[in-house]
Design an enzyme around this catalytic site. Structure first.
Site, PDB file in Angstrom:
ATOM      1  N   ASP A  12      -0.526  -1.314   7.230  1.00 48.65           N
ATOM      2  CA  ASP A  12       0.147  -1.552   5.955  1.00 48.65           C
ATOM      3  C   ASP A  12       1.587  -1.078   6.076  1.00 48.65           C
ATOM      4  OD1 ASP A  12      -0.328  -2.308   2.986  1.00 48.65           O
ATOM      5  OD2 ASP A  12       0.848  -0.461   2.915  1.00 48.65           O
ATOM      6  N   HIS A 162       0.264   2.042  -2.778  1.00 49.77           N
ATOM      7  CA  HIS A 162       1.558   1.646  -2.198  1.00 49.77           C
ATOM      8  C   HIS A 162       2.165   2.751  -1.335  1.00 49.77           C
ATOM      9  CE1 HIS A 162       1.574  -2.241  -4.081  1.00 49.77           C
ATOM     10  NE2 HIS A 162       1.249  -1.671  -5.219  1.00 49.77           N
TER      11      HIS A 162
END
Length: 186
Positions: A12, A162
């Site tokens: 990610d 996030h």
């Protein structure tokens, strides 16, 4: 090496814009599926002055702090490649992201730009979570969001924050559950 198992590396990134080059990857997280003890995380110093404020805000990272304190891209990507290559004695690294188009674009571009090669492959190819699920389930794209997959498979305790390291762990847990469900159906 071909006798070693594949190590799916959930990747990610957080970025301050939509594409690499004009904009910067500002953090990178990786976790081996099924081996949460094998993980990598780095923040990166921005490579350009341009950024999209809304994109930067998603990560919650402080751009000024990154400019002052984060390692330059060459250093961060060298550390990432060393970590990936260090896994080769135990398994064959395979890139995994969701979506692979976004994360893969940044990761491959950064490896090629700053190291001249990618430890994943020359093409940067890998597994896209949503495409994998779509093929496995025979469903439409709209039914492949990670939140839907998590709900269907009962994956809990991995919020999408996030933070590249935490979100890589979430992705690894989701893919591990997918693989387990596939084995349960055989």
């Amino acid at each position: 090496m071909s006798g070693l198992p594949e190590f799916y590396i959930a990747v990610d990134v957080e970025a301050d814009g939509p594409i690499p080059g004009p904009y910067s990857m500002i953090s990178l997280g990786m976790v081996v599926v099924g081996r949460p003890d094998l993980r990598f995380y780095s923040e990166l110093r921005p490579i350009s002055d341009d950024f999209v404020p809304e994109a930067l805000a998603v990560s919650g990272l402080d751009r000024d702090r990154l400019i002052r304190e984060a390692p330059p891209a060459e250093e961060a990507m060298a550390a990432a490649a060393k970590w990936i290559n260090g896994l080769r004695s135990e398994g064959r690294p395979v890139f995994l992201a969701g979506p692979a188009v976004f994360d893969g674009m940044f990761v491959h571009w950064y490896f090629m730009r700053f190291l001249g090669k990618s430890p994943f492959s020359a093409s940067g190819a890998g597994i896209d979570l949503r495409s994998y699920w779509m093929g496995l389930q025979g469903c439409e794209w709209v039914s492949t969001r990670k939140s839907i997959i998590k709900q269907k498979l009962g994956v809990k305790g991995y919020p999408h924050t996030h933070h590249a390291g935490e979100d890589a762990a979430e992705l690894a847990a989701v893919f591990e559950a997918i693989l387990a469900s596939r084995e349960d159906n055989t």
